[in-house]
Design an enzyme around this catalytic site. Structure first.
Site, short mmCIF file in Angstrom:
data_model
loop_
_atom_site.label_atom_id
_atom_site.label_comp_id
_atom_site.label_asym_id
_atom_site.label_seq_id
_atom_site.Cartn_x
_atom_site.Cartn_y
_atom_site.Cartn_z
N ASP A 290 3.63 20.42 24.49
CA ASP A 290 2.23 20.04 24.26
C ASP A 290 1.48 21.35 24.05
O ASP A 290 1.33 22.14 24.99
CB ASP A 290 1.68 19.28 25.47
CG ASP A 290 0.23 18.85 25.26
OD1 ASP A 290 -0.45 19.40 24.37
OD2 ASP A 290 -0.23 17.96 26.00
N VAL A 291 1.02 21.59 22.84
CA VAL A 291 0.42 22.89 22.52
C VAL A 291 -0.89 23.12 23.26
O VAL A 291 -1.38 24.25 23.30
CB VAL A 291 0.23 23.07 20.99
CG1 VAL A 291 1.54 22.89 20.24
CG2 VAL A 291 -0.85 22.15 20.45
N TYR B 246 -12.61 19.33 12.23
CA TYR B 246 -11.27 19.57 11.69
C TYR B 246 -11.29 20.69 10.65
O TYR B 246 -10.50 21.64 10.73
CB TYR B 246 -10.71 18.29 11.09
CG TYR B 246 -9.38 18.47 10.39
CD1 TYR B 246 -8.21 18.68 11.13
CD2 TYR B 246 -9.28 18.44 9.00
CE1 TYR B 246 -6.98 18.86 10.49
CE2 TYR B 246 -8.06 18.60 8.36
CZ TYR B 246 -6.92 18.81 9.11
OH TYR B 246 -5.71 18.99 8.48
N ILE C 94 4.59 15.80 8.20
CA ILE C 94 5.01 17.04 7.52
C ILE C 94 5.90 17.87 8.44
O ILE C 94 6.89 18.46 7.98
CB ILE C 94 3.76 17.83 7.09
CG1 ILE C 94 2.95 17.03 6.06
CG2 ILE C 94 4.14 19.19 6.53
CD1 ILE C 94 1.54 17.55 5.80
N THR D 297 0.25 10.84 5.57
CA THR D 297 0.74 10.86 6.96
C THR D 297 -0.26 10.12 7.84
O THR D 297 -1.35 9.74 7.40
CB THR D 297 0.87 12.31 7.49
OG1 THR D 297 -0.45 12.86 7.62
CG2 THR D 297 1.73 13.18 6.60
P1 NAP Z 1 0.57 13.99 11.59
O1 NAP Z 1 1.51 13.09 10.86
O2 NAP Z 1 -0.59 13.39 12.30
O3 NAP Z 1 1.43 14.87 12.61
C1 NAP Z 1 0.80 15.74 13.50
C2 NAP Z 1 1.82 16.22 14.50
O4 NAP Z 1 1.15 17.07 15.44
C3 NAP Z 1 2.45 15.07 15.30
O5 NAP Z 1 3.80 15.35 15.51
C4 NAP Z 1 1.68 15.12 16.61
O6 NAP Z 1 2.41 14.61 17.72
C5 NAP Z 1 1.52 16.64 16.74
N1 NAP Z 1 0.56 17.02 17.75
C6 NAP Z 1 -0.78 16.76 17.80
N2 NAP Z 1 -1.30 17.27 18.92
C7 NAP Z 1 -0.29 17.89 19.59
C8 NAP Z 1 -0.20 18.60 20.81
N3 NAP Z 1 -1.27 18.78 21.60
N4 NAP Z 1 0.99 19.13 21.17
C9 NAP Z 1 2.08 18.93 20.39
N5 NAP Z 1 2.08 18.24 19.24
C10 NAP Z 1 0.89 17.72 18.86
O7 NAP Z 1 -0.07 15.09 10.62
P2 NAP Z 1 0.50 15.84 9.32
O8 NAP Z 1 -0.27 15.33 8.17
O9 NAP Z 1 1.97 15.80 9.28
O10 NAP Z 1 -0.06 17.32 9.57
C11 NAP Z 1 0.79 18.43 9.77
C12 NAP Z 1 -0.03 19.68 9.53
O11 NAP Z 1 -0.47 19.75 8.17
C13 NAP Z 1 -1.30 19.76 10.38
O12 NAP Z 1 -1.51 21.10 10.77
C14 NAP Z 1 -2.39 19.32 9.41
O13 NAP Z 1 -3.67 19.82 9.76
C15 NAP Z 1 -1.87 19.95 8.13
N6 NAP Z 1 -2.43 19.33 6.92
C16 NAP Z 1 -2.16 18.03 6.62
C17 NAP Z 1 -2.69 17.49 5.45
C18 NAP Z 1 -2.43 16.07 5.05
O14 NAP Z 1 -2.96 15.66 3.99
N7 NAP Z 1 -1.63 15.31 5.80
C19 NAP Z 1 -3.47 18.28 4.60
C20 NAP Z 1 -3.73 19.59 4.94
C21 NAP Z 1 -3.19 20.11 6.10
P3 NAP Z 1 2.18 13.11 18.28
O15 NAP Z 1 3.08 12.21 17.49
O16 NAP Z 1 2.59 13.24 19.73
O17 NAP Z 1 0.72 12.78 18.12
#
Ligand code: NAP
Length: 241
Positions: free
Chosen positions: A61-62, A164, A16, A199
């Site tokens: 890195d957050v 989470y 996302i 994702t």
């Molecule tokens: P994702 O594909 O797993 O991507 C997560 C991103 O966060 C990746 O770029 C990852 O980097 C980065 N990240 C994790 N830890 C980090 C750190 N310490 N410092 C910097 N970057 C870090 O997840 P997503 O589904 O796109 O999620 C994006 C947001 O939407 C999140 O806040 C998630 O909780 C929220 N969300 C998602 C869903 C869903 O269904 N997917 C639903 C509700 C909410 P790396 O590649 O280095 O790991």
């Protein structure tokens, strides 16, 4: 500043976050691609640039104070300021996570990234945001953090990982407190839920595309000056706390 809107998206190398960067870039904004892994960051920046986005890489890195401080310096040096921050980076901490079997180390790691990371990045970027004409902060949350939904009879949120979901409840509380403290300023800060999106986070089980998941963040990043602050929204409107 150049007069163009500058945004920073954390965790923008994939999923996302990448689509949020692409969407904000398609508005003509300059977009900082916050990502901790050099190769993944460079790949994302190259892909965004190939698509016409004025993207620049921000090592970030957050979880790490020094990394976040360096990221703020890089954005200041490279872009001259910041208008919009999207706190998107998050982890689940792995599954399953039932309360009775939960490893405290998992809780700490998830809260570190999903909550403390947001506070760390936000506070580092705030001096630049305060200088913006229309600053916006978007915290990517989730409806799984909604206590109201979890306690509504008949609503089944499924087997959501406990640390989470609680981190997103915590994040929502933090969003509200920022909105209260920043209430007298022009900064609008809101939580957004992307919906169940395919994702890495969920093994691509989600039913929405990352582009669809990015839409709420783009809407909250582009709110008008009289837009809401301290709220929780998805594509259908308000999400109950
Ligand atoms: P994702 O594909 O797993 O991507 C997560 C991103 O966060 C990746 O770029 C990852 O980097 C980065 N990240 C994790 N830890 C980090 C750190 N310490 N410092 C910097 N970057 C870090 O997840 P997503 O589904 O796109 O999620 C994006 C947001 O939407 C999140 O806040 C998630 O909780 C929220 N969300 C998602 C869903 C869903 O269904 N997917 C639903 C509700 C909410 P790396 O590649 O280095 O790991």
């Amino acid at each position: 500043m150049s007069g163009r809107t500058i945004a920073l998206v954390t965790g923008a190398n994939k999923g996302i976050g990448y689509e949020i960067a692409a969407g904000l870039g398609s508005l003509g904004w300059r977009v900082g691609v916050g990502a901790r892994d050099q190769q993944r960051r460079e790949n994302a920046v190259a892909k965004l640039r190939a698509a016409g986005v004025d993207a620049f890489g921000v090592p970030l890195d957050v979880d790490d104070d020094a990394s976040v401080a360096a990221a703020a310096e890089l954005v200041a040096d490279h872009a001259g300021g910041l208008d919009v921050l999207v706190n998107n980076a998050a982890i689940t901490g792995g599954v399953p996570q039932t309360p009775t079997t939960l490893d405290p180390a998992t809780v700490r790691a998830v809260v570190e990234t999903n909550v403390i990371g947001v506070v760390r990045v936000t506070n580092a970027m705030l001096p630049m945001l305060r200088s913006s004409a229309a600053p916006r902060i978007v915290n990517m949350s989730s409806s799984v953090g909604s206590l109201a939904l979890h306690t509504t009879p008949g609503v089944d949120m499924g087997p959501v990982p406990t640390a989470y979901l609680a981190s997103k409840t915590f994040l929502n509380a933090v969003t509200v407190q920022y909105a209260k403290e920043l209430g007298g300023t022009n900064i609008l800060i809101n939580s957004g839920c992307p919906g169940f999106t395919a994702t890495d986070l969920n093994g691509f089980q989600g039913t929405r595309t990352p582009r669809q998941g990015a839409a709420i963040a783009i809407r909250l990043a582009t709110l008008p000056d009289d837009g809401p602050t301290g709220g929780f929204f998805d594509d259908d409107g308000t999400v109950p706390w």
